[in-house]
Design a protein around this motif. Structure first.
Motif, PDB file in Angstrom:
ATOM      1  N   THR A  26       0.847  -1.178   0.000  1.00  0.00           N
ATOM      2  CA  THR A  26       0.000   0.000   0.000  1.00  0.00           C
ATOM      3  C   THR A  26       0.887   1.234   0.000  1.00  0.00           C
ATOM      4  N   GLU A  27       0.292   2.382  -0.226  1.00  0.00           N
ATOM      5  CA  GLU A  27       1.059   3.622  -0.217  1.00  0.00           C
ATOM      6  C   GLU A  27       0.985   4.272   1.165  1.00  0.00           C
ATOM      7  N   GLN A  32       5.454   3.083  -1.668  1.00  0.00           N
ATOM      8  CA  GLN A  32       4.843   1.759  -1.561  1.00  0.00           C
ATOM      9  C   GLN A  32       5.544   0.985  -0.437  1.00  0.00           C
TER      10      GLN A  32
END
Length: 100
Positions: A26-27, A32
């Motif tokens: 996920t960011e 990331q």
């Protein structure tokens, strides 16, 4: 009877915090990531999150986790529910009293 709590493979617990391996990248802060780390909370952290939430328990928890992970609340809102549940489990394991 001593009941030992098994630590899931996606959780790494230490004296200073807990690292959670996410089910998918996920960011967070524009990068990331596949893991998030929550540092151990202080009373000040909990009080600040409560003060900023205006009585909303979900917002308080989100603000607290964002502070402990040093990411934005919007980043946490983008997590899958499975990964957010992992963060919750990690937090509660981190703050539980070992002497029980």
């Amino acid at each position: 009877m001593n009941k030992e709590i098994k630590t899931p493979v996606w959780m790494e617990l230490s004296a200073v915090g807990v690292s959670i391996t996410l089910s998918r990248p996920t960011e967070a802060n524009g990068v990331q990531v596949d893991k998030l780390h929550l540092r151990a909370p202080t009373v000040r952290d909990v009080r600040a999150a409560g003060a900023s939430a205006g009585g909303d328990d979900e917002q308080r928890e989100l603000a607290l986790f964002a502070s402990l992970a040093e990411v934005g609340a919007k980043d946490l809102e983008g997590l899958t529910l499975k990964d957010y549940n992992r963060l919750q489990a990690g937090y509660f394991r981190l703050v539980q009293d070992d002497s029980v």
